[in-house]
Design a protein around this motif. Structure first.
Motif, PDB file in Angstrom:
ATOM      1  N   THR A 241       0.857  -1.198   0.123  1.00  8.50           N
ATOM      2  CA  THR A 241      -0.019   0.102  -0.141  1.00  8.50           C
ATOM      3  C   THR A 241       1.017   1.428  -0.018  1.00  8.50           C
ATOM      4  OG1 THR A 241      -0.009   0.234   2.348  1.00  8.50           O
ATOM      5  CG2 THR A 241      -1.703  -1.099   1.536  1.00  8.50           C
ATOM      6  N   LEU A 242       0.173   2.362  -0.252  1.00  8.67           N
ATOM      7  CA  LEU A 242       0.836   3.612  -0.262  1.00  8.67           C
ATOM      8  C   LEU A 242      -0.107   4.700   0.673  1.00  8.67           C
ATOM      9  CD1 LEU A 242       2.997   5.566  -1.549  1.00  8.67           C
ATOM     10  CD2 LEU A 242       1.322   5.890  -3.332  1.00  8.67           C
ATOM     11  N   THR A 243       0.524   5.241   1.813  1.00 10.28           N
ATOM     12  CA  THR A 243      -0.187   6.241   2.435  1.00 10.28           C
ATOM     13  C   THR A 243      -0.348   7.409   1.656  1.00 10.28           C
ATOM     14  OG1 THR A 243       1.734   7.214   3.529  1.00 10.28           O
ATOM     15  CG2 THR A 243       0.792   5.200   4.340  1.00 10.28           C
ATOM     16  N   GLU A 244      -1.464   8.268   2.165  1.00  5.78           N
ATOM     17  CA  GLU A 244      -1.848   9.596   1.459  1.00  5.78           C
ATOM     18  C   GLU A 244      -0.607  10.519   1.612  1.00  5.78           C
ATOM     19  OE1 GLU A 244      -3.576  12.370  -0.441  1.00  5.78           O
ATOM     20  OE2 GLU A 244      -4.396  10.413   0.115  1.00  5.78           O
ATOM     21  N   GLU A 263       4.560  11.572  11.526  1.00  8.69           N
ATOM     22  CA  GLU A 263       2.864  10.969  11.989  1.00  8.69           C
ATOM     23  C   GLU A 263       1.994  10.981  10.990  1.00  8.69           C
ATOM     24  OE1 GLU A 263      -0.253  10.878  15.464  1.00  8.69           O
ATOM     25  OE2 GLU A 263       1.778  11.886  15.834  1.00  8.69           O
ATOM     26  N   SER A 266       3.202   9.048   7.767  1.00  8.03           N
ATOM     27  CA  SER A 266       2.781   7.177   7.985  1.00  8.03           C
ATOM     28  C   SER A 266       1.384   6.951   8.299  1.00  8.03           C
ATOM     29  CB  SER A 266       3.801   6.887   9.030  1.00  8.03           C
ATOM     30  OG  SER A 266       3.819   7.609  10.097  1.00  8.03           O
ATOM     31  N   ASP A 267       0.617   8.000   8.429  1.00  6.97           N
ATOM     32  CA  ASP A 267      -0.795   7.663   8.899  1.00  6.97           C
ATOM     33  C   ASP A 267      -1.495   6.878   7.670  1.00  6.97           C
ATOM     34  OD1 ASP A 267      -3.401   7.717   9.434  1.00  6.97           O
ATOM     35  OD2 ASP A 267      -3.841   9.735   9.185  1.00  6.97           O
ATOM     36  N   ARG A 268      -1.953   5.398   8.068  1.00  6.35           N
ATOM     37  CA  ARG A 268      -2.376   4.519   7.123  1.00  6.35           C
ATOM     38  C   ARG A 268      -3.898   4.813   6.722  1.00  6.35           C
ATOM     39  NH1 ARG A 268      -0.175  -1.338   8.156  1.00  6.35           N
ATOM     40  NH2 ARG A 268      -1.223  -1.474   5.957  1.00  6.35           N
ATOM     41  N   SER A 269      -4.575   5.882   7.413  1.00  5.05           N
ATOM     42  CA  SER A 269      -6.088   5.740   7.330  1.00  5.05           C
ATOM     43  C   SER A 269      -6.589   6.154   5.853  1.00  5.05           C
ATOM     44  CB  SER A 269      -6.507   6.892   8.122  1.00  5.05           C
ATOM     45  OG  SER A 269      -6.034   8.179   7.825  1.00  5.05           O
ATOM     46  N   GLU A 271      -4.669   5.058   3.124  1.00  3.68           N
ATOM     47  CA  GLU A 271      -3.654   4.404   1.955  1.00  3.68           C
ATOM     48  C   GLU A 271      -4.614   3.785   1.023  1.00  3.68           C
ATOM     49  OE1 GLU A 271      -1.579   1.540   4.630  1.00  3.68           O
ATOM     50  OE2 GLU A 271      -3.267  -0.025   4.745  1.00  3.68           O
ATOM     51  N   GLN A 280       2.905   6.744  -7.556  1.00  2.00           N
ATOM     52  CA  GLN A 280       3.573   7.598  -6.586  1.00  2.00           C
ATOM     53  C   GLN A 280       4.200   8.765  -7.237  1.00  2.00           C
ATOM     54  OE1 GLN A 280       7.091   5.465  -4.837  1.00  2.00           O
ATOM     55  NE2 GLN A 280       8.207   7.249  -4.348  1.00  2.00           N
TER      56      GLN A 280
END
Length: 297
Positions: A241-244, A263, A266-269, A271, A280
């Motif tokens: 996956t790729l985070t926002e 933070e 790296s936030d995955r919410s 992704e 990318q």
């Protein structure tokens, strides 16, 4: 019993025992004609005999997946005798487990050669056949050791994660030819895992409980670029996956700004699973453009 693979021809590498054997038997039970490949002809013949005894069609061929000429000869024989190749299961593999401090580069190179280069050689050998017939199903055998790491398996883990990269690109390149490429991450009690898992775990991890996962990956409605984790009758999917992320920019303080925003980075919410690698770059350029326009990046 469903015969979803009637009329299909499958090659299973490393099929003289363990997981490869159960794969070969399972595909045959679903109607596929199966090429049982192994280093040892005697082992391959035994599995082919099992398939024939159950009313299936099988061919045993001894060849190392690292030998381009031998793999090419195998593919030529299959297409000459059976006319097509619909399914390739890249299952052949070895272990040379040691901590990285104790591992030799020869141990590293050998494992990568068998798992990664062996799969690439086999894929290359069947690729034109699958393109010409407008249909193909390829399965890479990856591992949780590659996806998530495992002590003492730097060589194995590197090779298994590399197979995910091979899957991603072959799936993109094969799409317009009807070739779908997926990966199976199995956990099974085989000769390769006998010294790794407890006796209780080995009892639960019958290789035959993994092989049904192949039907989802090689059937007519198979997905592409799917990583299926399987063991003990349990199935799950893994994703790269790729985070926002967020825009940080350049300048002398960019590193410090990144640390302050890590933070959020790296936030995955939010992704996603990118459709292709250039996603990318597209996202990065768009974010930089928004920042230069004065919009939220």
């Amino acid at each position: 019993m469903s015969k979803m693979l009637d009329g299909k021809v499958a090659i299973v590498t490393g099929a003289g025992g363990g997981l490869g054997r159960t794969h070969a038997l399972y595909l045959a039970s679903k109607g596929a004609s199966v090429v049982v490949n192994d280093l040892a002809l005697e082992a391959a013949e035994k599995v082919a005999d099992e398939i024939r005894a159950q009313g299936g069609r099988a061919m045993a061929i001894a060849a190392s997946v690292t030998d381009e000429a031998a793999v090419g000869a195998m593919v030529a024989k299959v297409t000459d005798d059976w006319g097509r190749i619909d399914i390739l299961i890249n299952n052949a593999g070895i272990l040379r487990d040691k901590s990285f401090a104790k591992m030799t580069i020869d141990d590293f190179r050998l494992v990568v050669d068998v798992h990664l280069m062996g799969a690439a050689i086999c894929c290359k050998a069947v690729w034109e056949t699958m393109r010409a017939q407008g249909y193909g199903r390829i399965v890479m055998t990856t591992s949780s050791s590659g996806l998530y790491g495992n002590f003492g398996q730097a060589n194995y883990g590197a090779a298994k994660m590399a197979l995910i990269g091979l899957m991603q690109t072959l799936a993109i390149e094969g799409e317009k030819y009807g070739i779908r490429v997926n990966s199976l991450a199995p956990t099974a009690a085989t000769q390769m895992t006998a010294g790794v898992l407890s006796s209780e775990s080995l009892a639960a991890l019958d290789p035959a409980l993994v092989s049904p996962g192949l039907l989802a990956l090689v059937g007519p409605e198979a997905p592409t670029r799917t990583i299926l984790n399987a063991g003990a009758g349990h199935f799950a999917c893994a994703n790269v996956t790729l985070t926002e992320g967020c825009y940080v920019g350049g300048g002398a303080d960019a590193g410090e700004t990144l640390l302050a925003k890590f933070e959020q980075v790296s936030d995955r919410s939010g992704e996603i699973v990118p459709a292709y690698g250039f996603t990318q770059a597209e996202r990065e350029v768009a974010s930089a453009q928004r920042a230069s326009d004065g919009a939220p990046a």
